[in-house]
Design an enzyme around this catalytic site. Structure first.
Site, PDB file in Angstrom:
ATOM      1  N   TYR A  31       0.820  -1.206   0.000  1.00 52.95           N
ATOM      2  CA  TYR A  31       0.000   0.000   0.000  1.00 52.95           C
ATOM      3  C   TYR A  31       0.854   1.257   0.000  1.00 52.95           C
ATOM      4  O   TYR A  31       2.072   1.186   0.183  1.00 52.95           O
ATOM      5  CB  TYR A  31      -0.956   0.007   1.205  1.00 52.95           C
ATOM      6  N   ARG A  50       8.268   4.138  -4.576  1.00 53.21           N
ATOM      7  CA  ARG A  50       8.307   3.179  -3.467  1.00 53.21           C
ATOM      8  C   ARG A  50       7.316   2.041  -3.691  1.00 53.21           C
ATOM      9  O   ARG A  50       7.605   0.881  -3.375  1.00 53.21           O
ATOM     10  CB  ARG A  50       8.042   3.876  -2.131  1.00 53.21           C
ATOM     11  N   ARG A  97      -7.389 -20.592  -1.597  1.00 54.90           N
ATOM     12  CA  ARG A  97      -6.261 -20.432  -0.679  1.00 54.90           C
ATOM     13  C   ARG A  97      -5.168 -21.489  -0.872  1.00 54.90           C
ATOM     14  O   ARG A  97      -5.284 -22.630  -0.409  1.00 54.90           O
ATOM     15  CB  ARG A  97      -6.779 -20.471   0.762  1.00 54.90           C
ATOM     16  N   HIS A  99      -0.699 -21.388  -0.818  1.00 57.68           N
ATOM     17  CA  HIS A  99       0.365 -20.437  -0.508  1.00 57.68           C
ATOM     18  C   HIS A  99       1.087 -19.924  -1.752  1.00 57.68           C
ATOM     19  O   HIS A  99       1.467 -18.763  -1.828  1.00 57.68           O
ATOM     20  CB  HIS A  99       1.366 -21.049   0.472  1.00 57.68           C
ATOM     21  N   LYS A 144       6.459  -1.857   2.074  1.00 56.82           N
ATOM     22  CA  LYS A 144       5.243  -1.263   2.639  1.00 56.82           C
ATOM     23  C   LYS A 144       4.085  -2.236   2.421  1.00 56.82           C
ATOM     24  O   LYS A 144       3.252  -2.074   1.536  1.00 56.82           O
ATOM     25  CB  LYS A 144       4.968   0.104   2.009  1.00 56.82           C
ATOM     26  N   GLU A 176      11.835   2.625  14.494  1.00 57.46           N
ATOM     27  CA  GLU A 176      10.875   3.614  13.968  1.00 57.46           C
ATOM     28  C   GLU A 176       9.605   3.586  14.809  1.00 57.46           C
ATOM     29  O   GLU A 176       9.491   2.810  15.761  1.00 57.46           O
ATOM     30  CB  GLU A 176      10.553   3.314  12.499  1.00 57.46           C
ATOM     31  N   LEU A 200      10.808   1.203   7.460  1.00 56.06           N
ATOM     32  CA  LEU A 200      10.237   1.650   6.194  1.00 56.06           C
ATOM     33  C   LEU A 200      10.896   2.987   5.872  1.00 56.06           C
ATOM     34  O   LEU A 200      10.910   3.897   6.711  1.00 56.06           O
ATOM     35  CB  LEU A 200       8.727   1.846   6.295  1.00 56.06           C
TER      36      LEU A 200
END
Ligand code: PDD
Length: 280
Positions: A31, A50, A97, A99, A144, A176, A200
């Site tokens: 995101y 990014r 589902r 992996h 991120k 952070e 990040l």
């Protein structure tokens, strides 16, 4: 309100994703949060760069950048918000589902603009109180990703303790904040964690470093131990959401004088000025 979902603008209530979306099932997605000042995105290209790096790191094929940019700008335009944040989330899409990566599945692309709420003036004037928490996150905090469980828990722990936020400590080093980068000031020099895999690399962090250098404030990217922190004169957080936010208490102890420091406030003012100039 309309949001962007997979190539279309749809009313918020009708924007739905599959229960088997890999973002939901595996946190298999990335995101960005971009700040909109007076209808204009701030540091858009940096956020897109990014996003591309995050996508490469998780081997996710992004839609074309022009498509994402157009969608982002149109989401903002339709929101009619002047001061907003644009949230962009891209997951590996919906599939039964398993992996391993699904084959032939399109990513889910979601964007929403929300009104922006600046930290209250009193928060900036007084500074905030943080607690420290062990940084038990993984070794790829540089991506991120939407997998933010430990960030969420740390923020809640801070609030439960009567503080405003938490900062992570890994091997005695301050990494952070829960959704921000951490800086301290010692003898007029800014010190912040190097941009490695344990933080990040914040767009605001890099921007503040640039501002500091232009202002003649020395910057060092190096580890901040707890001991170094206890000797610091000032501390602050940076992020798209909080911009530059003074931290005046950590684990119940005053940082420096216990009031927002002069270097922090110079940076806060300069940040404000540059933003105002950028939207003129
Ligand atoms: N968070 N570190 C972490 C863990 C973050 O989640 C963020 C941002 C930052 C600062 O990055 P930037 O300056 O690019 O916003 C650092 C966003 C705002 C969020 O999750 O809402």
């Amino acid at each position: 309100m309309e949001v962007y979902l997979n190539g279309k603008f749809v009313p918020y209530e009708q924007a739905v994703v599959s229960v088997e979306d890999r973002g939901f099932v595996f946190a298999d997605g990335i995101y960005e949060v971009v700040r909109i000042y007076h209808g204009k995105p701030f540091l858009w290209q940096e956020h897109m760069d990014r996003l591309r790096r995050s996508a490469q790191a998780i081997r996710l094929k992004l839609p074309a950048m022009e498509e994402l940019t157009q969608a982002g700008f149109e989401t903002m335009r339709r929101s009619q918000l002047d001061d907003a944040t644009l949230y962009i989330q891209i997951t590996r899409g919906a599939a039964p589902r398993l992996h391993s990566f699904p084959v032939g599945v399109e990513p889910t692309v979601f964007m929403i603009a929300r009104p922006y709420h600046r930290p209250a003036a009193t928060m900036v004037q007084k500074g905030i109180a943080c607690i420290t928490v062990p940084d038990l996150r993984w070794h790829k905090c540089s991506i991120k990703t939407v997998g933010l469980l430990l960030n969420v828990i740390a923020k809640q722990e801070a609030e439960d303790a009567g503080a405003d936020d938490a900062v992570f400590v890994r091997d005695d080093v301050i990494t952070e904040g829960t959704s921000s980068n951490f800086f301290m000031v010692k003898d007029g020099t800014l010190i912040t964690h190097p941009a490695d895999d344990f933080i990040l690399r914040g767009i605001t962090r890099d921007f503040v470093i640039e501002l500091a250098e232009e202002m003649g404030i020395p910057v060092r990217e190096e580890y901040i131990t707890r001991d170094a922190l206890s000797q610091s004169d000032e501390a602050f957080l940076t992020s798209t959401g909080v911009e530059v936010l003074p931290v005046t208490v950590i684990d119940g102890q005053k940082v420096g004088s216990g009031r927002p420091g002069p270097v922090t406030m110079r940076l806060w003012e300069r940040f404000d000025q540059v933003v105002a100039e950028s939207v003129e």
